[in-house]
Design a protein around this motif. Structure first.
Motif, PDB file in Angstrom:
ATOM      1  N   THR A   3      73.570  25.616  71.576  1.00  0.00           N
ATOM      2  CA  THR A   3      72.808  25.466  70.620  1.00  0.00           C
ATOM      3  C   THR A   3      72.567  24.011  70.480  1.00  0.00           C
ATOM      4  O   THR A   3      72.988  23.169  70.637  1.00  0.00           O
ATOM      5  CB  THR A   3      73.293  25.848  69.243  1.00  0.00           C
ATOM      6  OG1 THR A   3      73.870  27.089  69.258  1.00  0.00           O
ATOM      7  CG2 THR A   3      72.691  25.430  67.869  1.00  0.00           C
ATOM      8  N   ILE A   5      70.474  20.875  68.294  1.00  0.00           N
ATOM      9  CA  ILE A   5      70.163  20.357  66.997  1.00  0.00           C
ATOM     10  C   ILE A   5      69.339  19.066  67.143  1.00  0.00           C
ATOM     11  O   ILE A   5      69.795  18.189  67.978  1.00  0.00           O
ATOM     12  CB  ILE A   5      71.528  19.896  66.028  1.00  0.00           C
ATOM     13  CG1 ILE A   5      72.477  20.950  66.201  1.00  0.00           C
ATOM     14  CG2 ILE A   5      71.060  19.709  64.727  1.00  0.00           C
ATOM     15  CD1 ILE A   5      72.005  22.436  65.405  1.00  0.00           C
ATOM     16  N   TRP A  17      61.056  24.408  59.856  1.00  0.00           N
ATOM     17  CA  TRP A  17      61.904  24.178  58.901  1.00  0.00           C
ATOM     18  C   TRP A  17      61.924  25.261  57.564  1.00  0.00           C
ATOM     19  O   TRP A  17      62.737  25.798  57.277  1.00  0.00           O
ATOM     20  CB  TRP A  17      62.111  23.001  58.566  1.00  0.00           C
ATOM     21  CG  TRP A  17      63.275  22.429  57.745  1.00  0.00           C
ATOM     22  CD1 TRP A  17      64.480  22.096  58.278  1.00  0.00           C
ATOM     23  CD2 TRP A  17      63.558  22.477  56.403  1.00  0.00           C
ATOM     24  NE1 TRP A  17      65.425  21.520  57.022  1.00  0.00           N
ATOM     25  CE2 TRP A  17      64.657  22.010  55.855  1.00  0.00           C
ATOM     26  CE3 TRP A  17      62.791  22.970  55.196  1.00  0.00           C
ATOM     27  CZ2 TRP A  17      65.142  22.150  54.310  1.00  0.00           C
ATOM     28  CZ3 TRP A  17      62.994  23.280  53.936  1.00  0.00           C
ATOM     29  CH2 TRP A  17      64.307  22.467  53.748  1.00  0.00           C
ATOM     30  N   ALA A  49      67.770  23.921  64.383  1.00  0.00           N
ATOM     31  CA  ALA A  49      68.642  24.338  65.465  1.00  0.00           C
ATOM     32  C   ALA A  49      67.871  25.326  66.270  1.00  0.00           C
ATOM     33  O   ALA A  49      67.175  26.205  65.747  1.00  0.00           O
ATOM     34  CB  ALA A  49      69.772  25.023  64.765  1.00  0.00           C
ATOM     35  N   GLY A  57      67.646  27.977  63.220  1.00  0.00           N
ATOM     36  CA  GLY A  57      68.218  27.451  61.968  1.00  0.00           C
ATOM     37  C   GLY A  57      67.504  26.371  61.564  1.00  0.00           C
ATOM     38  O   GLY A  57      66.750  25.638  62.514  1.00  0.00           O
ATOM     39  N   SER A  58      67.719  25.793  60.570  1.00  0.00           N
ATOM     40  CA  SER A  58      67.490  24.371  59.992  1.00  0.00           C
ATOM     41  C   SER A  58      68.452  23.885  59.000  1.00  0.00           C
ATOM     42  O   SER A  58      69.195  24.702  58.592  1.00  0.00           O
ATOM     43  CB  SER A  58      66.140  24.704  59.248  1.00  0.00           C
ATOM     44  OG  SER A  58      66.310  25.433  58.071  1.00  0.00           O
ATOM     45  N   GLY A  59      68.466  22.655  58.690  1.00  0.00           N
ATOM     46  CA  GLY A  59      69.221  22.052  57.734  1.00  0.00           C
ATOM     47  C   GLY A  59      68.896  20.841  57.318  1.00  0.00           C
ATOM     48  O   GLY A  59      68.009  20.211  57.842  1.00  0.00           O
ATOM     49  N   PRO A  74      72.950  23.705  55.488  1.00  0.00           N
ATOM     50  CA  PRO A  74      72.924  24.296  56.706  1.00  0.00           C
ATOM     51  C   PRO A  74      72.408  26.131  56.732  1.00  0.00           C
ATOM     52  O   PRO A  74      72.807  26.664  55.704  1.00  0.00           O
ATOM     53  CB  PRO A  74      74.079  24.441  57.387  1.00  0.00           C
ATOM     54  CG  PRO A  74      74.933  24.455  56.524  1.00  0.00           C
ATOM     55  CD  PRO A  74      74.353  23.872  55.266  1.00  0.00           C
ATOM     56  N   LEU A  89      75.091  23.332  63.156  1.00  0.00           N
ATOM     57  CA  LEU A  89      74.407  22.521  61.968  1.00  0.00           C
ATOM     58  C   LEU A  89      75.109  21.808  60.887  1.00  0.00           C
ATOM     59  O   LEU A  89      74.906  20.613  60.668  1.00  0.00           O
ATOM     60  CB  LEU A  89      73.578  23.687  61.333  1.00  0.00           C
ATOM     61  CG  LEU A  89      72.175  24.197  61.866  1.00  0.00           C
ATOM     62  CD1 LEU A  89      71.796  25.326  61.056  1.00  0.00           C
ATOM     63  CD2 LEU A  89      71.153  22.906  61.948  1.00  0.00           C
TER      64      LEU A  89
END
Length: 298
Positions: A3, A5, A17, A49, A57-59, A74, A89
């Protein structure tokens, strides 16, 4: 697969996002690209991510409303959970929070899987909010009140700044938070309204005495979130909040909105009762969590 980031930088990053945010929280309004850009500020971190070059994914890490902790958000697309993406994340967001000088983190979860994930890293429940939902049908406009008037911010733009000083600042301490919200005048202008025509102010003489309205959703224009609703203490018990809310509901009906929703804190019984009286029903429960920093990932 590993992964990765990385920080969200480009407009395409911000849209990616948003896509994750919408997939994870389809029942909540997501800020537009323009709003996210306008809300950029020092200390806020937005990340993506990726697995195999695909955004999964996003955060976000940003200071909380009361300024006493860093809010960590996250989010992992439902199709890519249980692969370590959320942990990756959270680690980046938590490290950023520590670098910003925070010793406490906050988070919110709406489902059991997310709650169990957060508890693994020391998060514990601090408060709850409940979603209240109202279907919009044929909504009559309320009769004009005699002691005050209701006007939209589009009609009188200067009232929004006045409402910050005359309504928001006096009523923020009444919210069910351990510490009062710290909202600047600039944040009030940028984050607490997105369409002046859908926001209403109750005015008595030259004073703003109450506010209510809607935050419109460009991704789901048939739904809208109820905006900050508050009335000065000396005007409570005179149906000001109910009249403001009925006004916004009539406006919603006239503009093709079929559902509105709001989040009400655990201790705000008066607002829950008002919403019940206006026909709102109950939906999802959101749990607010807290954890000391730094988090342990052992």
């Amino acid at each position: 697969m590993t992964t990765t980031i990385r920080t969200a930088i480009t407009d395409a990053d911000y849209e990616a996002w948003r896509a994750v945010r919408i997939a994870v929280l389809p029942y909540e309004r997501c800020p537009t690209l323009a709003e996210l850009r306008e809300l950029d500020r020092p200390g806020r971190l937005m990340v993506l991510a990726e697995v195999g070059g695909e955004v999964v994914g996003s955060g976000m890490a940003d200071r909380s409303g009361d300024g006493e902790r860093e809010a960590l958000m996250p989010r992992v697309h439902p199709d890519f959970r249980r692969r370590g993406v959320g942990t990756a994340l959270l680690r980046v967001l938590a490290e950023h929070a520590v670098a910003q000088g925070y010793d406490m983190a906050g988070a919110s979860v709406d489902d059991e899987e997310s709650r169990l994930f957060a508890e693994r890293f020391g998060f514990k429940e601090a408060n709850r909010e409940v979603e209240q939902v109202r279907q919009i049908g044929d909504e009559p406009w309320p009769a004009p009140p005699t002691e005050y008037t209701i006007v939209s911010v589009a009609e009188r733009p200067e009232l929004w700044a006045a409402a910050y000083h005359q309504v928001a600042l006096p009523t923020f301490p009444d919210m069910d938070h351990p510490s009062a919200l710290k909202v600047s005048a600039d944040e009030w202008e940028k984050e607490w309204i997105n369409d002046p025509a859908a926001m209403f102010v109750a005015v008595a003489g030259d004073e703003a005495i109450g506010v209510a309205g809607l935050m419109l959703d460009s991704d789901r224009p048939e739904r809208a979130e109820v905006a900050y609703t508050a009335v000065r203490r000396e005007w409570r018990g005179k149906s000001v909040a109910a009249t403001l809310k009925r006004t916004s509901m009539a406006w919603a009906a006239d503009h093709g909105i079929t559902e509105i929703y709001t989040w009400t804190q655990r201790g705000n019984d008066a607002m829950r009762r008002l919403n019940e009286h206006l026909g709102f029903t109950y939906g999802i429960t959101s749990i607010s969590l807290r954890a000391p920093l730094p988090l342990s990932f052992d």
